[in-house]
Design a protein around this motif. Structure first.
Motif, short mmCIF file in Angstrom:
data_model
loop_
_atom_site.label_atom_id
_atom_site.label_comp_id
_atom_site.label_asym_id
_atom_site.label_seq_id
_atom_site.Cartn_x
_atom_site.Cartn_y
_atom_site.Cartn_z
N ALA A 1 0.83 -1.20 0.00
CA ALA A 1 0.00 0.00 0.00
C ALA A 1 0.86 1.25 0.00
O ALA A 1 0.58 2.22 -0.73
CB ALA A 1 -0.92 0.00 1.21
N HIS A 2 1.93 1.25 0.79
CA HIS A 2 2.81 2.42 0.86
C HIS A 2 3.50 2.66 -0.49
O HIS A 2 3.55 3.81 -0.97
CB HIS A 2 3.86 2.21 1.96
CG HIS A 2 4.81 3.34 2.10
ND1 HIS A 2 4.43 4.54 2.68
CD2 HIS A 2 6.11 3.50 1.73
CE1 HIS A 2 5.47 5.37 2.65
NE2 HIS A 2 6.49 4.75 2.09
N SER A 3 4.00 1.60 -1.12
CA SER A 3 4.67 1.79 -2.42
C SER A 3 3.68 2.23 -3.49
O SER A 3 4.02 3.05 -4.36
CB SER A 3 5.39 0.52 -2.83
OG SER A 3 4.49 -0.54 -2.98
N TYR A 4 2.46 1.71 -3.44
CA TYR A 4 1.43 2.13 -4.41
C TYR A 4 1.11 3.61 -4.24
O TYR A 4 1.10 4.37 -5.22
CB TYR A 4 0.17 1.28 -4.24
CG TYR A 4 -1.02 1.80 -5.01
CD1 TYR A 4 -1.08 1.69 -6.39
CD2 TYR A 4 -2.08 2.40 -4.35
CE1 TYR A 4 -2.16 2.18 -7.09
CE2 TYR A 4 -3.18 2.88 -5.04
CZ TYR A 4 -3.21 2.76 -6.40
OH TYR A 4 -4.28 3.25 -7.10
N VAL A 5 0.85 4.03 -3.01
CA VAL A 5 0.49 5.43 -2.75
C VAL A 5 1.65 6.35 -3.13
O VAL A 5 1.46 7.36 -3.81
CB VAL A 5 0.08 5.62 -1.27
CG1 VAL A 5 -0.01 7.10 -0.93
CG2 VAL A 5 -1.24 4.94 -1.01
N GLU A 6 2.84 6.01 -2.72
CA GLU A 6 3.99 6.87 -3.04
C GLU A 6 4.30 6.86 -4.53
O GLU A 6 4.72 7.88 -5.09
CB GLU A 6 5.21 6.44 -2.22
CG GLU A 6 5.07 6.70 -0.74
CD GLU A 6 4.79 8.15 -0.41
OE1 GLU A 6 5.39 9.05 -1.02
OE2 GLU A 6 3.92 8.39 0.46
N GLY A 7 4.11 5.72 -5.19
CA GLY A 7 4.35 5.66 -6.63
C GLY A 7 3.38 6.52 -7.42
O GLY A 7 3.75 7.22 -8.36
N ILE A 8 2.11 6.51 -7.02
CA ILE A 8 1.11 7.33 -7.69
C ILE A 8 1.30 8.80 -7.34
O ILE A 8 1.21 9.68 -8.19
CB ILE A 8 -0.32 6.86 -7.31
CG1 ILE A 8 -0.59 5.46 -7.83
CG2 ILE A 8 -1.38 7.82 -7.81
CD1 ILE A 8 -0.58 5.31 -9.33
N ARG A 9 1.57 9.07 -6.09
CA ARG A 9 1.69 10.45 -5.61
C ARG A 9 2.91 11.16 -6.20
O ARG A 9 2.87 12.35 -6.49
CB ARG A 9 1.78 10.46 -4.09
CG ARG A 9 1.79 11.86 -3.51
CD ARG A 9 1.95 11.83 -2.03
NE ARG A 9 0.75 11.29 -1.39
CZ ARG A 9 0.71 10.91 -0.13
NH1 ARG A 9 1.78 10.98 0.63
NH2 ARG A 9 -0.41 10.46 0.38
N ASN A 10 4.00 10.45 -6.40
CA ASN A 10 5.25 11.08 -6.84
C ASN A 10 5.49 10.99 -8.34
O ASN A 10 6.60 11.25 -8.80
CB ASN A 10 6.43 10.46 -6.08
CG ASN A 10 6.37 10.78 -4.61
OD1 ASN A 10 5.92 11.85 -4.24
ND2 ASN A 10 6.80 9.85 -3.78
N THR A 11 4.48 10.59 -9.09
CA THR A 11 4.61 10.51 -10.54
C THR A 11 3.66 11.52 -11.18
O THR A 11 2.48 11.54 -10.84
CB THR A 11 4.24 9.10 -11.03
OG1 THR A 11 4.92 8.14 -10.26
CG2 THR A 11 4.61 8.93 -12.49
N PRO A 12 4.14 12.35 -12.10
CA PRO A 12 3.23 13.28 -12.77
C PRO A 12 2.14 12.54 -13.56
O PRO A 12 2.35 11.45 -14.06
CB PRO A 12 4.15 14.05 -13.73
CG PRO A 12 5.52 13.87 -13.19
CD PRO A 12 5.53 12.54 -12.51
N LEU A 13 0.98 13.16 -13.64
CA LEU A 13 -0.16 12.54 -14.31
C LEU A 13 0.13 12.24 -15.77
O LEU A 13 -0.26 11.19 -16.29
CB LEU A 13 -1.39 13.45 -14.19
CG LEU A 13 -2.68 12.91 -14.79
CD1 LEU A 13 -3.10 11.60 -14.12
CD2 LEU A 13 -3.79 13.92 -14.68
N LEU A 14 0.85 13.12 -16.45
CA LEU A 14 1.18 12.89 -17.85
C LEU A 14 2.04 11.65 -18.02
O LEU A 14 1.86 10.87 -18.96
CB LEU A 14 1.89 14.12 -18.43
CG LEU A 14 2.08 14.15 -19.93
CD1 LEU A 14 0.73 14.06 -20.64
CD2 LEU A 14 2.80 15.40 -20.35
#
Length: 138
Positions: free
Chosen positions: A100-113
């Motif tokens: 869960a932590h890696s998923y949240v951080e991966g989505i949060r720290n990657t630009p939408l584009l």
């Protein structure tokens, strides 16, 4: 008592109306300055048409229906992913919390584009929903 509730609502409605009027005036004066004529009489042709004794939705209504369906589907998946992630974050499992932590951080720290690019060009051909872009290269 009721005036305390109604006063902010009326104030907000008045502010929205003033902004809408100002925006309409700005658009109209800009269009007149450019010599543009709005063609609002053409819009009903793209809403619905009458054929064989029946009314059928035209492009704008079909697009609205597709948008609503897609939004509902996206909301469903978002709620599902969010619930699963929240449950994993609060679980006692170290592996679950790490996922869960890696998923949240991966989505949060990657630009939408970048996420859209990855979904279309990387994951799309892998799952087979989108043709490989290399197929169209010479």
């Amino acid at each position: 008592m009721i005036f305390k509730i109604i006063k902010p609502v009326l104030s907000a409605i008045l502010q929205i109306a003033l902004v809408a009027i100002a925006l309409a005036w700005l658009l109209n004066s800009g269009a007149e300055a450019m010599g543009y004529r709005w063609q609002w009489e053409r819009v009903p042709d793209y809403l619905a048409f009458y054929e064989d004794g029946e009314w059928w939705p035209a492009e704008l209504l079909e697009g609205l229906i597709v948008t609503i369906k897609l939004s509902a589907l996206a909301l469903l998946f978002t709620l599902l992913f969010g619930l699963i992630t929240a449950l994993l974050k609060t679980s006692n499992s170290v592996v679950g919390r790490a996922i869960a932590h890696s998923y949240v951080e991966g989505i949060r720290n990657t630009p939408l584009l970048v996420q859209i690019y990855l979904l279309y060009f990387v994951f799309g051909p892998i799952i087979g929903s989108i043709d490989s872009p290399q197929r169209y290269l010479p």
